[in-house]
Design a protein around this motif. Structure first.
Motif, PDB file in Angstrom:
ATOM      1  N   GLY A  28      -9.217   3.648  -1.634  1.00  0.00           N
ATOM      2  CA  GLY A  28      -8.149   4.496  -2.150  1.00  0.00           C
ATOM      3  C   GLY A  28      -7.000   4.676  -1.183  1.00  0.00           C
ATOM      4  N   SER A  29      -6.855   3.757  -0.225  1.00  0.00           N
ATOM      5  CA  SER A  29      -5.745   3.821   0.729  1.00  0.00           C
ATOM      6  C   SER A  29      -4.851   2.602   0.526  1.00  0.00           C
ATOM      7  CB  SER A  29      -6.274   3.892   2.164  1.00  0.00           C
ATOM      8  OG  SER A  29      -7.107   2.771   2.442  1.00  0.00           O
ATOM      9  N   ALA A  31      -3.206  -1.180   2.052  1.00  0.00           N
ATOM     10  CA  ALA A  31      -3.555  -2.298   2.927  1.00  0.00           C
ATOM     11  C   ALA A  31      -2.877  -2.162   4.286  1.00  0.00           C
ATOM     12  CB  ALA A  31      -3.167  -3.615   2.258  1.00  0.00           C
ATOM     13  N   SER A  32      -1.639  -1.688   4.294  1.00  0.00           N
ATOM     14  CA  SER A  32      -0.923  -1.531   5.564  1.00  0.00           C
ATOM     15  C   SER A  32      -1.583  -0.467   6.433  1.00  0.00           C
ATOM     16  CB  SER A  32       0.544  -1.167   5.298  1.00  0.00           C
ATOM     17  OG  SER A  32       0.640   0.044   4.565  1.00  0.00           O
ATOM     18  N   PHE A  33      -2.072   0.607   5.800  1.00  0.00           N
ATOM     19  CA  PHE A  33      -2.773   1.658   6.549  1.00  0.00           C
ATOM     20  C   PHE A  33      -4.038   1.098   7.191  1.00  0.00           C
ATOM     21  CE2 PHE A  33      -6.184   4.794   6.689  1.00  0.00           C
ATOM     22  CZ  PHE A  33      -5.625   5.803   7.457  1.00  0.00           C
ATOM     23  N   LEU A  34      -4.814   0.323   6.437  1.00  0.00           N
ATOM     24  CA  LEU A  34      -6.044  -0.250   6.984  1.00  0.00           C
ATOM     25  C   LEU A  34      -5.729  -1.261   8.091  1.00  0.00           C
ATOM     26  CD1 LEU A  34      -8.215  -0.831   3.769  1.00  0.00           C
ATOM     27  CD2 LEU A  34      -8.326   1.057   5.404  1.00  0.00           C
ATOM     28  N   SER A  35      -4.691  -2.051   7.879  1.00  0.00           N
ATOM     29  CA  SER A  35      -4.322  -3.058   8.882  1.00  0.00           C
ATOM     30  C   SER A  35      -3.950  -2.401  10.207  1.00  0.00           C
ATOM     31  CB  SER A  35      -3.155  -3.902   8.356  1.00  0.00           C
ATOM     32  OG  SER A  35      -2.757  -4.855   9.316  1.00  0.00           O
ATOM     33  N   GLU A  36      -3.167  -1.331  10.142  1.00  0.00           N
ATOM     34  CA  GLU A  36      -2.759  -0.621  11.352  1.00  0.00           C
ATOM     35  C   GLU A  36      -3.960   0.036  12.029  1.00  0.00           C
ATOM     36  OE1 GLU A  36      -0.620   0.622  14.466  1.00  0.00           O
ATOM     37  OE2 GLU A  36       0.020  -0.769  12.880  1.00  0.00           O
TER      38      GLU A  36
END
Length: 303
Positions: A28-29, A31-36
């Motif tokens: 529920g987030s 992709a850019s948040f997970l990548s960072e």
């Protein structure tokens, strides 16, 4: 070394889902948040955790080692935090279930809506999968399977109908054209619609039983589909007159009632015990799961 718990959860989401976009959908987030978050974690640890290409995201050896130890550890952290739920007026949080498509279609529809109405602070996620999985390793709290596929260290709670049957059927048009089998052995002369499990095995032999006599046949036919998600295609093909289907009786009942399909060999339909909700017995039961277990037990008593 000070590692952020959120970054660890981000790593876990990407590793389990097999990619940043997939992990974002599951968590529920974004992709850019997970990548960072993964970049921060790799910088803090000083090792690369994923090999990234334009087509895939695969854990490195270091990533595999972290994943193996991290999943159970974070589950224990979540369990510890869940103790606080016991002091709330009503349970809250997330509940993830791993179930076969048949359970999602035939068992959960009568349970899920009233459960969510009774517990509005619980967010339920249902993952459909045909193969038996380690629910903890898969990031789930519990699963639904049949008793022959349950491991001994699991706690099992009956859920749904306690007796089910596999039904064989075909369209009246097909049966008028090719005849109505009176014995299971006659299926060998018919076009039968088959399934294939994720393991590659076919859903054969078809097994029948009557008055203590068990008959197993290895039918063949023009269509094979993946068990679960593509079963409706088999049903549609049977309705269209392509051949004979063998699947859960409850799945076919609406088509029996409408006349689109005609039951065949009904005295031979084999009975088997219904499914179970299962969860590991070696951990504290999270409050959302405990609420679901109690709800299922109450529903079973009322049935």
């Amino acid at each position: 070394m000070k590692v952020d718990l959120g970054d660890l959860n981000a790593f876990l989401a990407v590793a389990r889902a097999g990619g940043f976009r997939e992990g974002a959908r599951a968590s529920g987030s974004s992709a850019s948040f997970l990548s960072e978050a993964v970049r921060r974690l790799e910088a803090e640890l000083g090792v690369r955790l994923f090999n990234r290409t334009t087509r895939s995201v695969v854990p490195t050896e270091a990533g595999k080692g972290l994943l193996e130890r991290l999943g159970p550890a974070l589950t224990e952290v979540e369990s510890a935090l869940d103790v606080v739920n016991g002091f709330r007026d009503r349970p809250a949080g997330s509940l993830r279930l791993n179930v076969p498509v048949s359970a999602a279609r035939l068992v959960l529809p009568v349970i899920v809506p009233p459960f969510l109405e009774a517990y509005p602070d619980i967010r339920l996620e249902v993952i459909t999968e045909e193969s038996f999985v380690d629910v903890l390793a898969a990031g789930c709290d519990a699963g639904i399977r049949y008793d022959e596929r349950l491991e001994q260290d699991m706690i099992a709670v009956p859920i749904g109908p306690r007796v089910q049957r596999f039904a064989t059927a075909a369209s009246p048009v097909y049966l008028d054209r090719h005849g109505r089998p009176q014995h299971p052995s006659e299926l060998l002369g018919h076009a039968c619609l088959l399934g294939r499990f994720a393991s590659g095995a076919l859903t054969t032999p078809w097994e029948f039983e009557r008055d203590g006599e068990v008959v197993r046949v290895e039918p063949s036919g023009p269509l094979i589909v993946r068990v679960g998600g593509a079963t409706d295609l088999t049903v549609d093909a049977a309705i269209s007159g392509t051949g004979i289907i063998c699947v859960f009786e409850d799945w076919l009942r609406p088509h029996f009632e409408s006349g689109a399909l005609e039951p065949i060999l009904e005295p031979w339909w084999q009975r088997f015990s219904g499914p179970f909700l299962y969860y590991p017995g070696r951990r504290l039961v999270p409050a959302p799961l405990r609420a679901f277990i109690d709800f299922v037990k109450a529903s079973t008593r009322q049935a």
